[in-house]
Design a protein around this motif. Structure first.
Motif, short mmCIF file in Angstrom:
data_model
loop_
_atom_site.label_atom_id
_atom_site.label_comp_id
_atom_site.label_asym_id
_atom_site.label_seq_id
_atom_site.Cartn_x
_atom_site.Cartn_y
_atom_site.Cartn_z
N MET A 53 8.05 24.78 -6.80
CA MET A 53 9.24 24.73 -7.63
C MET A 53 9.89 23.35 -7.61
O MET A 53 10.20 22.80 -8.66
CB MET A 53 10.27 25.77 -7.15
N HIS A 54 10.08 22.78 -6.44
CA HIS A 54 10.80 21.52 -6.32
C HIS A 54 9.84 20.34 -6.31
O HIS A 54 9.23 20.04 -5.30
CB HIS A 54 11.65 21.51 -5.04
N MET A 55 9.70 19.71 -7.48
CA MET A 55 8.87 18.52 -7.61
C MET A 55 9.68 17.46 -8.35
O MET A 55 10.51 17.81 -9.19
CB MET A 55 7.59 18.83 -8.39
N PRO A 56 9.46 16.19 -8.05
CA PRO A 56 10.20 15.14 -8.77
C PRO A 56 9.77 15.08 -10.23
O PRO A 56 8.68 15.50 -10.58
CB PRO A 56 9.83 13.86 -8.01
N LEU A 57 10.65 14.60 -11.05
CA LEU A 57 10.45 14.41 -12.49
C LEU A 57 10.40 15.75 -13.24
O LEU A 57 11.28 16.06 -14.01
CB LEU A 57 9.21 13.57 -12.80
N VAL A 58 9.37 16.54 -13.03
CA VAL A 58 9.23 17.83 -13.73
C VAL A 58 9.07 18.92 -12.67
O VAL A 58 8.08 18.97 -11.95
CB VAL A 58 8.01 17.82 -14.68
N SER A 59 10.06 19.81 -12.60
CA SER A 59 10.02 20.90 -11.62
C SER A 59 9.02 21.97 -12.05
O SER A 59 8.54 21.97 -13.19
CB SER A 59 11.40 21.53 -11.48
N GLY A 60 8.75 22.88 -11.15
CA GLY A 60 7.87 24.00 -11.49
C GLY A 60 8.42 24.83 -12.64
O GLY A 60 7.67 25.26 -13.52
N LEU A 61 9.74 25.06 -12.64
CA LEU A 61 10.34 25.82 -13.75
C LEU A 61 10.24 25.06 -15.07
O LEU A 61 9.99 25.66 -16.12
CB LEU A 61 11.81 26.13 -13.44
#
Length: 118
Positions: A53-61
Motif C-alpha cells: 500500500m505505502h509506496m513513494p510516488l504511486v501508492s498501491g491504492l
C-alpha cells in the motif's frame, strides 16, 4: 500463470514472492507502479496483483485506481503494515486487504485462492 508482486522494499517483495512460490505460484516482482505496468505489458499471463500500500510516488491504492481506469480488472490484493480499517477493506475493485503480520502466509494463501476462484 504469474502473480505480480509490487513492493518498493526489495526484502518485503522477495518475502511475499517466496510465500507465493511456496504455495505453488509463479511470482514476478516490480519495485513500483511503473515497473508493474511494464510487467503487465510484458506478461499476458499475469492473473493477480499483490501490491504494497505505502509506496513513494504511486501508492498501491493509486495503482489500483490507475489500472481500473485503464479497464484492467485483474484481481488485486493490497498489503499494508497498518491494520486495515473497514473503509479500506471496502475499496471498490479490491479483492483483499491484508496486514503484513505473523498471519500473512496463511491469510495470503486464502486471499489468493479466493481471488483466483472468483
Amino acid at each position: 500463470m504469474h502473480i505480480l508482486v509490487v513492493d518498493d522494499d526489495p526484502l518485503a517483495g522477495e518475502m511475499t514472492a517466496a510465500l507465493l512460490e511456496s504455495q505453488g505460484h509463479e511470482p514476478l516482482l516490480a519495485n513500483d507502479a511503473m515497473e508493474a505496468v511494464e510487467q503487465l505489458d510484458a506478461h499476458s499471463d499475469i492473473k493477480l496483483i499483490v501490491s504494497d500500500m505505502h509506496m513513494p510516488l504511486v501508492s498501491g491504492l493509486a495503482l489500483l485506481a490507475m489500472l481500473r481506469e485503464q479497464d484492467n480488472h485483474l484481481p488485486f490484493i493490497l498489503l499494508t503494515g497498518d491494520i486495515p480499517d473497514a473503509a479500506l477493506r471496502q475499496t471498490p475493485g479490491l479483492d483483499a486487504c491484508l496486514c503484513k503480520d505473523a498471519e500473512l502466509a496463511c491469510n495470503l494463501e486464502a486471499a489468493v485462492k479466493q481471488a483466483l476462484d472468483s
